[in-house]
Enzyme design. Structure first.
Site, mmCIF file in Angstrom:
data_model
loop_
_atom_site.group_PDB
_atom_site.id
_atom_site.type_symbol
_atom_site.label_atom_id
_atom_site.label_comp_id
_atom_site.label_asym_id
_atom_site.label_seq_id
_atom_site.Cartn_x
_atom_site.Cartn_y
_atom_site.Cartn_z
ATOM 1 C CE LYS A 175 -71.045 147.097 97.835
ATOM 2 N NZ LYS A 175 -70.042 147.121 98.893
ATOM 3 C CG ASP A 219 -74.749 143.754 93.598
ATOM 4 O OD1 ASP A 219 -74.072 142.641 93.873
ATOM 5 O OD2 ASP A 219 -75.771 143.866 94.250
ATOM 6 C CG HIS A 220 -68.675 142.251 93.383
ATOM 7 N ND1 HIS A 220 -69.220 142.818 94.773
ATOM 8 C CD2 HIS A 220 -67.865 140.948 94.430
ATOM 9 C CE1 HIS A 220 -68.881 142.138 96.058
ATOM 10 N NE2 HIS A 220 -68.615 140.434 94.993
ATOM 11 C CE LYS A 269 -69.787 136.612 93.829
ATOM 12 N NZ LYS A 269 -68.632 136.495 94.540
ATOM 13 C CD GLU A 292 -67.288 138.877 103.790
ATOM 14 O OE1 GLU A 292 -66.468 139.217 102.650
ATOM 15 O OE2 GLU A 292 -67.973 139.730 103.612
ATOM 16 C CG ASP A 345 -70.406 145.825 102.961
ATOM 17 O OD1 ASP A 345 -69.992 146.811 101.683
ATOM 18 O OD2 ASP A 345 -69.968 145.157 103.283
ATOM 19 C CG HIS A 367 -73.715 141.865 97.407
ATOM 20 N ND1 HIS A 367 -73.344 142.607 96.287
ATOM 21 C CD2 HIS A 367 -72.634 142.186 98.298
ATOM 22 C CE1 HIS A 367 -72.111 142.792 96.506
ATOM 23 N NE2 HIS A 367 -71.756 143.141 97.766
ATOM 24 C CE LYS A 377 -66.834 142.863 106.387
ATOM 25 N NZ LYS A 377 -66.781 142.214 104.817
ATOM 26 C CE LYS A 382 -65.213 134.554 99.454
ATOM 27 N NZ LYS A 382 -65.888 135.810 100.303
HETATM 28 C C1 BG6 Z 1 -68.120 143.997 99.269
HETATM 29 C C2 BG6 Z 1 -68.202 144.271 100.151
HETATM 30 O O1 BG6 Z 1 -69.319 144.217 98.046
HETATM 31 O O2 BG6 Z 1 -68.531 142.525 98.836
HETATM 32 C C3 BG6 Z 1 -67.788 143.415 100.779
HETATM 33 O O3 BG6 Z 1 -68.021 145.746 100.628
HETATM 34 C C4 BG6 Z 1 -67.567 141.890 101.225
HETATM 35 O O4 BG6 Z 1 -66.759 143.796 102.920
HETATM 36 C C5 BG6 Z 1 -68.232 141.684 99.899
HETATM 37 O O5 BG6 Z 1 -66.477 141.598 102.260
HETATM 38 C C6 BG6 Z 1 -67.908 140.459 99.462
HETATM 39 O O6 BG6 Z 1 -67.563 139.698 98.342
HETATM 40 P P1 BG6 Z 1 -66.968 138.272 97.922
HETATM 41 O O7 BG6 Z 1 -67.349 138.489 96.293
HETATM 42 O O8 BG6 Z 1 -65.913 137.831 98.427
HETATM 43 O O9 BG6 Z 1 -68.627 137.163 98.419
#
Ligand code: BG6
Length: 486
Positions: free
Chosen positions: A150, A179-180, A184, A218, A237, A242, A332, A337
């Site tokens: 992404k 999309d990471h 999860k 975050e 972002d 997500h 942010k 977190k």
């Molecule tokens: C990313 C964003 O895709 O996801 C970042 O570009 C963000 O800005 C991050 O910090 C958050 O990922 P996670 O896995 O730490 O919740």
């Protein structure tokens, strides 16, 4: 396709952060678990000049810093023997020919290949074109897959154009858009919670659910990514990908099967049923804000209006969700977190007990995505030694208690493994990405046409007061952040 052929994993952008922090540690851990193909080679490609040994050393340094698992030097040395580095420019046909020749030679016959785009996004199409021109995407008995990081576009038009461009050389089933969040464990567990249990699904609709809250908070600010972040902001972002992906998993109908297309069809249906927020409704349904001090961050314009926080109220127009608001928020520099999905149920229709005064706490199911991964179920219990007083209690499942503290792998492990295995369920399809942008674009347009700057919030808080007002207007409040019962 034959998965026993030699497999080349080519990473473009190999000298960058993602390769060192996520991709190589994940591939190494898959190797330790015996999950990589028998014969594999990792080929790093980038502008930086490295010898093979320097590249391996750079990766080993990263591993010491970022690996979340224990390993032996011997394991690393065996794994690192499969890593090579080829310096190359992303615009140079001759360098791509060199890469193609190298792969052909090292595979000596048919081979499978993954090309991983870990470069800045504006370079993806060029790389894919050159791979096509040099014949590297031609499936000669082995498969060819391309993994794309992404952001996929910056709006609907750019995502469509990117899709058109890459479809010139690739079929959709060769494309794995990352999309990471989908990698999860806790996100994958949303579907297991819903569809592998009988107790939740009968209640999972407008008759029993009052509203849904999705929070991705975050603690960190923009850190060293201001150059990228200041151009995109929180909606592009975090929400386009997500948060909307989380909405689809919570809201989708049971798919016909767990196959990639069946699953993704249902996700696209959810996205297509979301009422677009546009024009005047943007002010009523969204909040944007910037943390105090953002404009002083390195690489941020001093008059930047880029939001670092947003809250959005969505409605899904279908039988299951009519009238149930979905409140989404992400930002942010917040207090902690924390990513969680809270499903708040309706109050009982009739309060029988003398101790209950209409202010009874509703039942809540909270899916904790991170950090303390688990599920909490809040319900009412009678306080002992009273006639019928009630109090909320919490039934808790923590992954670390049930599966062990190290049970949850890095999300890239799952995603890389699935891309190697040809399972695209956890990757986003072209129409999914475009439908999501179609929801984000009108909000961005309305925000960008507003004269006033976003409101501000103090770092270390839970965001701007306007986000509380968004729920207050509906007679609701965000659920408590720690999810605990007082
Ligand atoms: C990313 C964003 O895709 O996801 C970042 O570009 C963000 O800005 C991050 O910090 C958050 O990922 P996670 O896995 O730490 O919740």
């Amino acid at each position: 396709m034959n998965n026993n052929l030699p497999t080349s994993i080519v990473i473009f952008g190999a000298s960058g952060d993602l390769t060192q922090r996520k991709l190589v540690p994940s591939l190494f851990n898959l190797f330790r678990k015996g999950r990589l193909p028998k014969q594999f080679r990792i080929v790093g490609s980038g502008n930086t000049s490295f010898t093979d040994d320097q590249f391996r050393k750079h990766l080993a340094d990263g591993l010491k810093q970022f690996a979340s698992f224990q390993y032996t030097e011997e394991e690393w040395t065996t794994f690192a023997g499969n890593i090579v580095y080829l310096q190359g420019r992303y615009t140079d046909l001759a360098d791509f020919k060199k890469l193609g020749d190298f792969l052909n030679k090292s595979e000596s016959g048919a081979g499978n290949r993954i090309y991983y785009m870990a470069t800045p996004p504006d370079i993806f199409p060029n790389i894919i074109d050159l791979l096509g021109l040099t014949g590297q995407l031609h499936e000669n008995g082995g498969w060819r897959r391309v993994v794309i990081e992404k952001p996929f576009g910056t709006d609907l038009a750019s995502a469509q154009s990117l899709n058109r461009q890459i479809h010139k050389t690739l079929n959709e089933n060769q494309i794995y858009r990352i999309d990471h969040y989908l990698g999860k464990e806790t996100v994958q567990n949303i579907l297991v919670t819903r569809f592998a249990n009988t107790i939740f699904e009968p209640l999972w609709n407008r008759n029993y659910i009052d509203h849904v809250e999705i929070t991705v908070a975050e603690k960190v600010g923009v850190e060293h990514r201001a150059g990228y972040y200041d151009k995109v902001g929180v909606l592009r972002d975090m929400f386009q990908n997500h948060l909307l992906q989380l909405v689809t998993l919570v809201a989708m109908e049971p798919p016909a099967s767990f196959a990639a297309n069946a699953l993704r069809n249902e996700k696209v249906k959810v996205l297509s049923s979301i009422q677009p927020i546009q024009g005047e409704s943007v002010a009523r349904n969204t909040v944007r804000a910037q943390y105090n001090g953002y404009r002083k961050e390195d690489g941020v314009k001093p008059d930047s209006t880029t939001p670092t926080y947003a809250a959005v109220r969505l409605h899904i127009d279908n039988w299951r969700w009519q009238g149930v608001p979905f409140y989404l928020r992400s930002g942010k520099c917040l207090k902690e977190k924390l990513s969680q999905i809270a499903i708040e149920f309706k109050r009982p229709p009739h309060l029988l007990f003398p101790g209950a005064h209409g202010d009874m706490t509703p039942n809540m199911l909270v899916l904790y995505l991170q950090p303390d991964e688990g599920i909490h179920w809040r319900f009412e219990a009678k306080v002992p030694d009273t006639a019928a007083d009630m109090r909320s209690v919490d039934m808790e499942f923590h992954y670390k208690d049930s599966f062990g503290a190290t049970a949850i792998p890095e999300s890239y492990e799952r995603l890389l493994l699935d891309a190697l295995g040809g399972d695209a369920s956890l990757f986003t399809r072209a129409d999914e990405v475009e439908t999501a942008w179609g929801l984000i674009d009108p909000i961005l347009e309305a925000w960008e046409s507003q004269k006033q700057s976003p409101s501000t919030y103090e770092p270390g808080t839970w965001g701007p007061g306007e986000a509380d007002d968004l729920l207050k207007r509906d007679g609701r409040a965000w659920s408590r952040w720690d999810g605990r019962v007082e």
